[in-house]
Design a protein around this motif. Structure first.
Motif, PDB file in Angstrom:
ATOM      1  N   MET A  41     113.381   7.598 110.662  1.00 25.64           N
ATOM      2  CA  MET A  41     112.629   6.862 109.637  1.00 25.64           C
ATOM      3  C   MET A  41     112.546   5.381 109.971  1.00 25.64           C
ATOM      4  O   MET A  41     111.505   4.744 109.806  1.00 25.64           O
ATOM      5  CB  MET A  41     113.279   7.070 108.271  1.00 25.64           C
ATOM      6  CG  MET A  41     113.200   8.496 107.755  1.00 25.64           C
ATOM      7  SD  MET A  41     114.249   8.775 106.292  1.00 25.64           S
ATOM      8  CE  MET A  41     113.474   7.675 105.104  1.00 25.64           C
ATOM      9  N   ASP A  54     115.653   9.759 102.201  1.00 26.04           N
ATOM     10  CA  ASP A  54     115.360  11.189 102.265  1.00 26.04           C
ATOM     11  C   ASP A  54     116.595  11.979 101.830  1.00 26.04           C
ATOM     12  O   ASP A  54     117.673  11.419 101.646  1.00 26.04           O
ATOM     13  CB  ASP A  54     114.967  11.553 103.703  1.00 26.04           C
ATOM     14  CG  ASP A  54     114.269  12.890 103.798  1.00 26.04           C
ATOM     15  OD1 ASP A  54     113.940  13.463 102.741  1.00 26.04           O
ATOM     16  OD2 ASP A  54     114.051  13.367 104.926  1.00 26.04           O
ATOM     17  N   GLN A  55     116.426  13.281 101.657  1.00 34.09           N
ATOM     18  CA  GLN A  55     117.540  14.189 101.364  1.00 34.09           C
ATOM     19  C   GLN A  55     118.392  13.689 100.193  1.00 34.09           C
ATOM     20  O   GLN A  55     119.619  13.601 100.270  1.00 34.09           O
ATOM     21  CB  GLN A  55     118.385  14.379 102.629  1.00 34.09           C
ATOM     22  CG  GLN A  55     117.592  15.006 103.778  1.00 34.09           C
ATOM     23  CD  GLN A  55     118.293  14.937 105.105  1.00 34.09           C
ATOM     24  OE1 GLN A  55     118.820  13.890 105.468  1.00 34.09           O
ATOM     25  NE2 GLN A  55     118.289  16.034 105.846  1.00 34.09           N
ATOM     26  N   THR A  56     117.731  13.409  99.107  1.00 29.28           N
ATOM     27  CA  THR A  56     118.404  12.875  97.918  1.00 29.28           C
ATOM     28  C   THR A  56     119.382  13.876  97.293  1.00 29.28           C
ATOM     29  O   THR A  56     120.262  13.480  96.532  1.00 29.28           O
ATOM     30  CB  THR A  56     117.377  12.445  96.866  1.00 29.28           C
ATOM     31  OG1 THR A  56     116.533  13.569  96.541  1.00 29.28           O
ATOM     32  CG2 THR A  56     116.494  11.313  97.397  1.00 29.28           C
TER      33      THR A  56
END
Length: 221
Positions: A51, A68-70
């Motif tokens: 990212m 991302d990937q919260t």
């Protein structure tokens, strides 16, 4: 074997005011491709190396980037198995750990989780491994243990997975305390069990890489 016991304190969380260049420097230093983003004690998600490179702005603050990937986290009192499950689900080599008030506590690395899980399954113990195939309706660990113990052998641990080719069947992996499994294999076959594979483990295992390799073979991955 709870998640909080395996938190890696060497992996720092990123603050919203941190710069991407610092994030990359940390990733390189601790050899990871992502870091957790935390604000006021709350886990916001993971920021990956990919990212940051896509943004291509070393002065950009972390707060300007959507992590991302919260949902890549587990409660601190969950078993280490849940950490492995989250790691697999989100394809991440780190998983965040939070308490019941959702306060961030740290992260567990995939390497640490696998090492812990390997210990829990007696992977390091000397012995052999046997993989059986059977219908789920025929599964009885008590009966299987009786057969094993009839050969003066003990089951150190067991692991069951579904058969990807047949939903009605399972694969049962057994870790046995005897290094030579051939006579036990013959006994199982005499009772009508199908043996998919069996092997004698090498002695003198010492490295982390060997331990992880043994776990993956034990899980039939």
């Amino acid at each position: 074997m709870q998640a909080f016991e395996f938190i890696n304190n060497l992996i720092p969380p990123l603050k919203l005011t941190d710069k991407t260049k610092m994030a990359l420097a940390w990733m390189e230093e601790i050899r990871t491709d992502r870091l957790p983003v935390v604000d006021q004690g709350k886990f916001l998600g993971l920021l990956s190396e990919e990212m940051i490179y896509e943004i291509n702005d070393p002065e950009k603050s972390i707060g300007e980037i959507e992590p991302d990937q919260t949902d890549c986290w587990v409660f601190s009192d969950k078993h280490i198995y849940d950490v492995l499950k989250a790691s697999s689900e989100f394809d991440s080599n780190i998983v965040a750990v939070v308490d019941r008030e959702l306060t961030y506590m740290g992260v567990v690395t995939m390497e640490d989780a696998i090492a812990a899980f390997a210990d829990s399954l007696s992977i390091q113990s000397q012995g052999s491994v046997m993989i059986l195939s059977m219908n789920m309706t025929d599964y009885s660990l008590a009966e299987i243990a009786r057969i094993v113990e009839s050969e003066n052998t003990k089951i150190l641990s067991s692991f069951m997975t579904s058969d990807p080719l047949d939903d009605a069947k399972i694969k049962l992996t057994l870790k046995l305390d005897q290094p030579e499994p051939r006579h036990i294999k013959a006994t199982f076959e005499r009772f009508g069990y199908k043996i998919l594979d069996h092997y004698q483990e090498e002695t003198g295992i010492s490295s982390e890489e060997d331990r992880i390799g043994n776990l993956l073979r034990f899980l039939d991955i």
